[in-house]
Design an enzyme around this catalytic site. Sequence first.
Site, PDB file in Angstrom:
ATOM      1  N   PRO A 188       0.813  -1.216   0.000  1.00 53.83           N
ATOM      2  CA  PRO A 188       0.000   0.000   0.000  1.00 53.83           C
ATOM      3  C   PRO A 188       0.850   1.272   0.000  1.00 53.83           C
ATOM      4  O   PRO A 188       1.750   1.420   0.810  1.00 53.83           O
ATOM      5  CB  PRO A 188      -0.810  -0.131   1.297  1.00 53.83           C
ATOM      6  CG  PRO A 188      -0.756  -1.584   1.642  1.00 53.83           C
ATOM      7  CD  PRO A 188       0.570  -2.046   1.169  1.00 53.83           C
ATOM      8  N   GLU A 189       0.573   2.169  -0.931  1.00 50.60           N
ATOM      9  CA  GLU A 189       1.221   3.481  -0.956  1.00 50.60           C
ATOM     10  C   GLU A 189       0.116   4.526  -1.027  1.00 50.60           C
ATOM     11  O   GLU A 189      -1.067   4.206  -0.889  1.00 50.60           O
ATOM     12  CB  GLU A 189       2.199   3.566  -2.129  1.00 50.60           C
ATOM     13  CG  GLU A 189       3.243   2.447  -2.069  1.00 50.60           C
ATOM     14  CD  GLU A 189       4.458   2.690  -2.953  1.00 50.60           C
ATOM     15  OE1 GLU A 189       4.741   3.839  -3.318  1.00 50.60           O
ATOM     16  OE2 GLU A 189       5.155   1.701  -3.271  1.00 50.60           O
ATOM     17  N   LYS A 195      -0.260   8.145   3.668  1.00 52.93           N
ATOM     18  CA  LYS A 195      -0.594   6.733   3.849  1.00 52.93           C
ATOM     19  C   LYS A 195      -1.551   6.508   5.013  1.00 52.93           C
ATOM     20  O   LYS A 195      -1.813   5.367   5.392  1.00 52.93           O
ATOM     21  CB  LYS A 195       0.688   5.920   4.055  1.00 52.93           C
ATOM     22  CG  LYS A 195       1.653   5.998   2.872  1.00 52.93           C
ATOM     23  CD  LYS A 195       2.863   5.127   3.114  1.00 52.93           C
ATOM     24  CE  LYS A 195       3.857   5.228   1.968  1.00 52.93           C
ATOM     25  NZ  LYS A 195       5.007   4.335   2.149  1.00 52.93           N
ATOM     26  N   ARG A 243      15.824  -2.069   1.690  1.00 52.12           N
ATOM     27  CA  ARG A 243      14.634  -2.177   0.837  1.00 52.12           C
ATOM     28  C   ARG A 243      15.057  -2.517  -0.581  1.00 52.12           C
ATOM     29  O   ARG A 243      16.010  -1.925  -1.104  1.00 52.12           O
ATOM     30  CB  ARG A 243      13.840  -0.869   0.831  1.00 52.12           C
ATOM     31  CG  ARG A 243      13.161  -0.543   2.158  1.00 52.12           C
ATOM     32  CD  ARG A 243      12.535   0.821   2.091  1.00 52.12           C
ATOM     33  NE  ARG A 243      11.868   1.182   3.331  1.00 52.12           N
ATOM     34  CZ  ARG A 243      10.568   1.115   3.538  1.00 52.12           C
ATOM     35  NH1 ARG A 243       9.778   0.699   2.574  1.00 52.12           N
ATOM     36  NH2 ARG A 243      10.041   1.474   4.695  1.00 52.12           N
TER      37      ARG A 243
END
Length: 259
Positions: free
Chosen positions: A2-3, A51, A245
């Site tokens: 989710p962004e 977010k 990441r």
Amino acid sequence: MPEGDTVFRSAAVLAEALVGRRLTRGELRHPRLSTVDLAGREVVGVRPVGKHLFLRFDGSLSFRSHLRMDGGWQVGPAGARWRRPAHQVRALLVTADKQAVGYLLQEMALVDTAEEDRLVAHLGPDLLDPEWGPELAAEAAARLRADPERELGVALLDQRVMAGLGNVYKSEVCAVLRVTPWSPVSSVDADRVVEVSRDLLYRNRLRVSRNTTGDPRRPVWAYDRTRYPCPRCGGRIRRADQDDRPTYYCPTCQAGPRP
């Protein structure tokens, strides 16, 4: 994952299903909120901020949540079968004909609606803010320039700079700019970085499947494309870690430092 675009789309779907309707069942499955009963309250609004997502109820009450890595909302007819196991359900909001199930929600809180801004005061400008304009764009660019030696990819993920970007857009913004994510902020045009970030997020705010290239056959420039050639030059997309990441880039198209 989710962004900001996912949160914006979730807010739109929740608003269409719930706003103007009164809850017949309203449960928040969190240790601090488990005794709260929202049944009888009317949903009066939904507000995404970066977010974060706020569901507003009558009586000046707001429910804040964050999707983190695995959260999501399922909206459908009342009584519809849940798509995930019950132990993952964190919120259950039901009206006479609609149902919204929130899975693995994080940072759950109930606050006075007037207190919403306090919970997101640490964020930079929201790239999908309905009031977005030159002033917010200039503020985001100034925050970006504040640490000129910082790696661009790291800065893009810092929600205190501008809110809404995540790991997918980090790689995609850098690909559009033709610089590697390890490039220092000082080597790029901060105003252009903000412009591209806003443009990519805005164009995808209501799409189920993201597209950053404009070509449905090749929907992304670099993210998770190590099995495919670069859409621009045909070269090989590489993957490397940046702050633990996964990060994707084209060593041919994108100039700048590499790991």
